[in-house]
Design a protein around this motif. Structure first.
Motif, PDB file in Angstrom:
ATOM      1  N   GLY A   1       0.786  -1.228   0.000  1.00 32.12           N
ATOM      2  CA  GLY A   1       0.000   0.000   0.000  1.00 32.12           C
ATOM      3  C   GLY A   1       0.817   1.276   0.000  1.00 32.12           C
ATOM      4  N   VAL A   2       2.022   1.248  -0.577  1.00 27.78           N
ATOM      5  CA  VAL A   2       2.822   2.467  -0.676  1.00 27.78           C
ATOM      6  C   VAL A   2       2.830   2.945  -2.133  1.00 27.78           C
ATOM      7  CG1 VAL A   2       4.281   2.047   1.321  1.00 27.78           C
ATOM      8  CG2 VAL A   2       4.925   1.057  -0.869  1.00 27.78           C
ATOM      9  N   PRO A   3       2.831   4.256  -2.373  1.00 29.06           N
ATOM     10  CA  PRO A   3       2.782   4.781  -3.746  1.00 29.06           C
ATOM     11  C   PRO A   3       3.996   4.358  -4.573  1.00 29.06           C
ATOM     12  CG  PRO A   3       2.262   6.495  -2.153  1.00 29.06           C
ATOM     13  CD  PRO A   3       2.790   5.343  -1.369  1.00 29.06           C
ATOM     14  N   SER A   4       3.758   3.802  -5.731  1.00 26.51           N
ATOM     15  CA  SER A   4       4.837   3.339  -6.601  1.00 26.51           C
ATOM     16  C   SER A   4       5.791   4.469  -6.974  1.00 26.51           C
ATOM     17  CB  SER A   4       4.254   2.720  -7.880  1.00 26.51           C
ATOM     18  OG  SER A   4       3.470   1.584  -7.590  1.00 26.51           O
TER      19      SER A   4
ATOM     20  N   GLY B   1       7.010  17.640   0.450  1.00 26.27           N
ATOM     21  CA  GLY B   1       6.377  18.375  -0.634  1.00 26.27           C
ATOM     22  C   GLY B   1       5.051  17.806  -1.092  1.00 26.27           C
ATOM     23  N   SER B   2       4.633  16.676  -0.507  1.00 22.92           N
ATOM     24  CA  SER B   2       3.366  16.053  -0.889  1.00 22.92           C
ATOM     25  C   SER B   2       2.384  16.144   0.266  1.00 22.92           C
ATOM     26  CB  SER B   2       3.587  14.581  -1.263  1.00 22.92           C
ATOM     27  OG  SER B   2       2.349  13.933  -1.491  1.00 22.92           O
ATOM     28  N   ARG B   3       1.126  16.357  -0.052  1.00 22.75           N
ATOM     29  CA  ARG B   3       0.092  16.408   0.971  1.00 22.75           C
ATOM     30  C   ARG B   3      -0.474  15.027   1.254  1.00 22.75           C
ATOM     31  NH1 ARG B   3      -4.126  20.962  -0.712  1.00 22.75           N
ATOM     32  NH2 ARG B   3      -4.923  20.391   1.364  1.00 22.75           N
ATOM     33  N   MET B   4      -0.061  14.051   0.445  1.00 22.35           N
ATOM     34  CA  MET B   4      -0.575  12.700   0.610  1.00 22.35           C
ATOM     35  C   MET B   4       0.215  11.955   1.684  1.00 22.35           C
ATOM     36  SD  MET B   4      -1.302   9.848  -2.327  1.00 22.35           S
ATOM     37  CE  MET B   4       0.322   9.128  -2.408  1.00 22.35           C
ATOM     38  N   ARG B   5      -0.452  11.061   2.399  1.00 23.50           N
ATOM     39  CA  ARG B   5       0.176  10.223   3.410  1.00 23.50           C
ATOM     40  C   ARG B   5      -0.143   8.770   3.086  1.00 23.50           C
ATOM     41  NH1 ARG B   5      -2.851  11.510   7.662  1.00 23.50           N
ATOM     42  NH2 ARG B   5      -3.998   9.558   7.722  1.00 23.50           N
ATOM     43  N   ALA B   6       0.856   7.903   3.137  1.00 24.11           N
ATOM     44  CA  ALA B   6       0.649   6.490   2.836  1.00 24.11           C
ATOM     45  C   ALA B   6       0.503   5.710   4.135  1.00 24.11           C
ATOM     46  CB  ALA B   6       1.822   5.947   2.021  1.00 24.11           C
ATOM     47  N   ASP B   7      -0.726   5.287   4.417  1.00 25.71           N
ATOM     48  CA  ASP B   7      -1.004   4.490   5.616  1.00 25.71           C
ATOM     49  C   ASP B   7      -0.875   3.018   5.240  1.00 25.71           C
ATOM     50  OD1 ASP B   7      -1.665   6.810   7.208  1.00 25.71           O
ATOM     51  OD2 ASP B   7      -3.530   6.904   6.058  1.00 25.71           O
ATOM     52  N   TYR B   8       0.357   2.585   5.083  1.00 21.46           N
ATOM     53  CA  TYR B   8       0.667   1.255   4.574  1.00 21.46           C
ATOM     54  C   TYR B   8       0.327   0.157   5.579  1.00 21.46           C
ATOM     55  CZ  TYR B   8       4.732   2.223   7.500  1.00 21.46           C
ATOM     56  OH  TYR B   8       5.543   2.553   8.558  1.00 21.46           O
ATOM     57  N   ASP B   9       0.438  -1.067   5.093  1.00 24.09           N
ATOM     58  CA  ASP B   9       0.264  -2.254   5.925  1.00 24.09           C
ATOM     59  C   ASP B   9       1.594  -3.001   5.935  1.00 24.09           C
ATOM     60  OD1 ASP B   9      -1.905  -4.308   7.098  1.00 24.09           O
ATOM     61  OD2 ASP B   9      -0.474  -5.428   5.896  1.00 24.09           O
TER      62      ASP B   9
ATOM     63  N   ILE C   1      -7.030   2.139  -8.543  1.00 27.90           N
ATOM     64  CA  ILE C   1      -6.457   2.297  -9.872  1.00 27.90           C
ATOM     65  C   ILE C   1      -5.210   1.437  -9.945  1.00 27.90           C
ATOM     66  CG2 ILE C   1      -5.511   3.908 -11.556  1.00 27.90           C
ATOM     67  CD1 ILE C   1      -7.085   6.121 -10.217  1.00 27.90           C
ATOM     68  N   SER C   2      -5.170   0.548 -10.928  1.00 29.47           N
ATOM     69  CA  SER C   2      -4.064  -0.392 -11.044  1.00 29.47           C
ATOM     70  C   SER C   2      -2.734   0.326 -11.234  1.00 29.47           C
ATOM     71  CB  SER C   2      -4.329  -1.328 -12.236  1.00 29.47           C
ATOM     72  OG  SER C   2      -3.246  -2.199 -12.427  1.00 29.47           O
ATOM     73  N   GLY C   3      -1.700  -0.177 -10.553  1.00 30.68           N
ATOM     74  CA  GLY C   3      -0.343   0.325 -10.741  1.00 30.68           C
ATOM     75  C   GLY C   3       0.050   1.475  -9.849  1.00 30.68           C
ATOM     76  N   LEU C   4      -0.884   2.032  -9.074  1.00 33.47           N
ATOM     77  CA  LEU C   4      -0.550   3.186  -8.245  1.00 33.47           C
ATOM     78  C   LEU C   4       0.242   2.799  -7.002  1.00 33.47           C
ATOM     79  CD1 LEU C   4      -3.666   5.537  -8.281  1.00 33.47           C
ATOM     80  CD2 LEU C   4      -1.538   5.748  -9.556  1.00 33.47           C
ATOM     81  N   HIS C   5       0.027   1.584  -6.528  1.00 31.12           N
ATOM     82  CA  HIS C   5       0.687   1.141  -5.303  1.00 31.12           C
ATOM     83  C   HIS C   5       1.575  -0.070  -5.581  1.00 31.12           C
ATOM     84  CE1 HIS C   5      -2.847   3.385  -3.827  1.00 31.12           C
ATOM     85  NE2 HIS C   5      -2.025   3.756  -2.868  1.00 31.12           N
ATOM     86  N   CYS C   6       2.544  -0.251  -4.691  1.00 32.91           N
ATOM     87  CA  CYS C   6       3.444  -1.384  -4.868  1.00 32.91           C
ATOM     88  C   CYS C   6       3.580  -2.184  -3.580  1.00 32.91           C
ATOM     89  CB  CYS C   6       4.822  -0.935  -5.368  1.00 32.91           C
ATOM     90  SG  CYS C   6       5.700   0.188  -4.257  1.00 32.91           S
ATOM     91  N   LYS C   7       4.000  -3.415  -3.753  1.00 34.31           N
ATOM     92  CA  LYS C   7       4.271  -4.320  -2.637  1.00 34.31           C
ATOM     93  C   LYS C   7       5.774  -4.535  -2.592  1.00 34.31           C
ATOM     94  CE  LYS C   7       3.604  -9.176  -1.330  1.00 34.31           C
ATOM     95  NZ  LYS C   7       2.928 -10.446  -1.702  1.00 34.31           N
ATOM     96  N   ILE C   8       6.360  -4.334  -1.409  1.00 30.12           N
ATOM     97  CA  ILE C   8       7.803  -4.424  -1.248  1.00 30.12           C
ATOM     98  C   ILE C   8       8.126  -5.518  -0.225  1.00 30.12           C
ATOM     99  CG2 ILE C   8       9.905  -3.195  -0.565  1.00 30.12           C
ATOM    100  CD1 ILE C   8       8.453  -0.591  -1.347  1.00 30.12           C
ATOM    101  N   VAL C   9       8.985  -6.438  -0.610  1.00 29.72           N
ATOM    102  CA  VAL C   9       9.419  -7.508   0.287  1.00 29.72           C
ATOM    103  C   VAL C   9      10.916  -7.333   0.524  1.00 29.72           C
ATOM    104  CG1 VAL C   9       9.472 -10.004   0.708  1.00 29.72           C
ATOM    105  CG2 VAL C   9       7.675  -9.021  -0.734  1.00 29.72           C
ATOM    106  N   VAL C  10      11.293  -7.148   1.782  1.00 32.71           N
ATOM    107  CA  VAL C  10      12.694  -6.891   2.139  1.00 32.71           C
ATOM    108  C   VAL C  10      13.201  -7.984   3.079  1.00 32.71           C
ATOM    109  CG1 VAL C  10      14.343  -5.207   3.043  1.00 32.71           C
ATOM    110  CG2 VAL C  10      12.187  -4.416   2.044  1.00 32.71           C
ATOM    111  N   ARG C  11      14.269  -8.635   2.665  1.00 35.99           N
ATOM    112  CA  ARG C  11      14.918  -9.617   3.536  1.00 35.99           C
ATOM    113  C   ARG C  11      16.223  -9.012   4.055  1.00 35.99           C
ATOM    114  NH1 ARG C  11      17.102 -15.731   2.032  1.00 35.99           N
ATOM    115  NH2 ARG C  11      17.365 -16.436   4.205  1.00 35.99           N
ATOM    116  N   PHE C  12      16.347  -8.931   5.374  1.00 35.60           N
ATOM    117  CA  PHE C  12      17.518  -8.335   5.997  1.00 35.60           C
ATOM    118  C   PHE C  12      18.585  -9.400   6.260  1.00 35.60           C
ATOM    119  CE2 PHE C  12      14.113  -5.350   6.863  1.00 35.60           C
ATOM    120  CZ  PHE C  12      14.723  -4.129   6.633  1.00 35.60           C
ATOM    121  N   GLU C  13      19.804  -8.940   6.475  1.00 39.84           N
ATOM    122  CA  GLU C  13      20.921  -9.854   6.705  1.00 39.84           C
ATOM    123  C   GLU C  13      20.749 -10.660   7.985  1.00 39.84           C
ATOM    124  OE1 GLU C  13      23.452 -10.874   5.122  1.00 39.84           O
ATOM    125  OE2 GLU C  13      23.654  -9.518   3.419  1.00 39.84           O
TER     126      GLU C  13
END
Length: 335
Positions: free
Chosen positions: A184-187, A270-278, A237-249
């Motif tokens: 749920g974060v903006p691409s 500079g953006s008024r938008m806030r990403a309330d991600y999961d 709207i398709s493509g606006l958000h991305c899913k990120i998978v991070v594996r740490f050391e």
């Protein structure tokens, strides 16, 4: 700048700066579920509901919540739903912690988390089951903290899985979790400026490196509508958000990163938008069991060059997420 050391001492009411003009701002997010509390069939008035909650929080807890920080989604076809079914759901965000920050600064290091958690629990306990009278129409409110904001709850879960075994983590597998899943974060916030609106592996790696040393990284579109399919939201709207998978050391970096990401939202300078991600931890061994490779095969089509893949639909080019960050960086500058 080395961001990792301050992670341990970061108060739950303090922001955390990332690269590319991004920052993690503290929040208390409460999930709301609204049921009817009388025999009325009148539709719920969204504005009256918000005003009722705002007034309650101000009078009872001295918390200021603007109207735009309360999201309400009404379910469709209310006349066809059973009386015990909810009529709406939503989220409430508390972002102003000035009054609480002063109090926490006088607490010892070991007391800060406990005081903050107890304060949040107190608000939830008082609001859960509360009856709202919206000018003669009564509704009952159910309130809970989302699992994505409950770090201690997630830690307890993976400790129980390690002890008793579950999918992806057998009892004989002593490896502790090390992978975070963010949705749920903006691409465009993870894209290369003036190059593309699609997320970049290099930019994403740079941003998340502030949270710890990264072993693997995967970025893709996130078009899962979840519960929205039964709601009058209409904003997918398709493509606006991305899913990120991070594996740490290591597990330590993983824990520090997850703890900082829990209970925070992403903000762009500079953006008024806030990403309330999961955010959550990877229960299924995304990198370990090769599932990501199978999913990537559906998402990408190979093009010229061993290190570049191209999306079938959008032409989105990305580095192969299975490569190490160092290899990805070398291949990118070689092209």
């Amino acid at each position: 700048m080395n961001h990792r050391e301050p992670l341990k001492s970061l108060l739950p009411t303090e922001p955390f700066e990332l690269e590319s003009g991004l920052s993690l701002i503290p929040r208390v997010m409460l999930n709301l579920t609204i049921h009817r509390a009388d025999k009325s069939v009148a539709l719920i008035d969204e504005w009256k509901l918000k005003r009722s909650l705002i007034d309650y929080l101000k009078k009872s807890h001295s918390i200021s919540v603007p109207e735009e920080d309360i999201k309400v989604f009404k379910y469709r076809d209310l006349k066809k739903r059973k009386r015990e079914d909810p009529v709406a759901r939503g989220s409430l965000f508390v972002l102003d912690f000035e009054f609480l920050s002063k109090k926490l600064r006088f607490c010892g290091e070991d007391e800060v988390e406990r005081e903050f958690t107890e304060w949040r629990k107190g608000i939830v306990a008082e609001m859960d089951g509360m009856e709202l009278n919206l000018e003669g129409v009564k509704f009952k409110l159910s309130v809970e903290v989302p699992k994505a904001d409950d770090f201690e709850g997630m830690r307890k879960e993976w400790e129980e899985i390690a002890a008793f075994g579950s999918r992806g983590y057998s009892r004989s597998d002593k490896q502790q979790p090390d992978t975070i899943v963010l949705r749920g974060v903006p691409s465009r916030w993870f894209a290369e400026p003036r190059v593309s609106s699609k997320p970049s592996m290099l930019v994403t790696h740079t941003i998340f490196s502030a949270l710890g040393k990264i072993r693997n990284l995967d970025v893709g579109e996130d078009n899962d509508i979840g519960e929205a399919g039964d709601e009058d939201s209409g904003d997918l709207i398709s493509g606006l958000h991305c899913k990120i998978v991070v594996r740490f050391e290591g597990h330590k970096d993983f824990c520090n990163a997850l703890k900082v990401l829990c209970g925070r939202s992403l903000n762009k300078q500079g953006s008024r938008m806030r990403a309330d991600y999961d955010v959550t931890w990877d229960r299924d061994g995304f990198f370990r069991n090769g599932r990501s490779r199978a999913e990537q095969g559906k998402r990408w089509t190979p093009t010229a060059g061993a290190g570049s893949y191209k999306s079938e639909g959008s032409g989105w080019q990305s580095q192969v997420s299975r490569l190490s960050p160092e290899d990805a960086r070398r291949k990118r500058f070689r092209d």
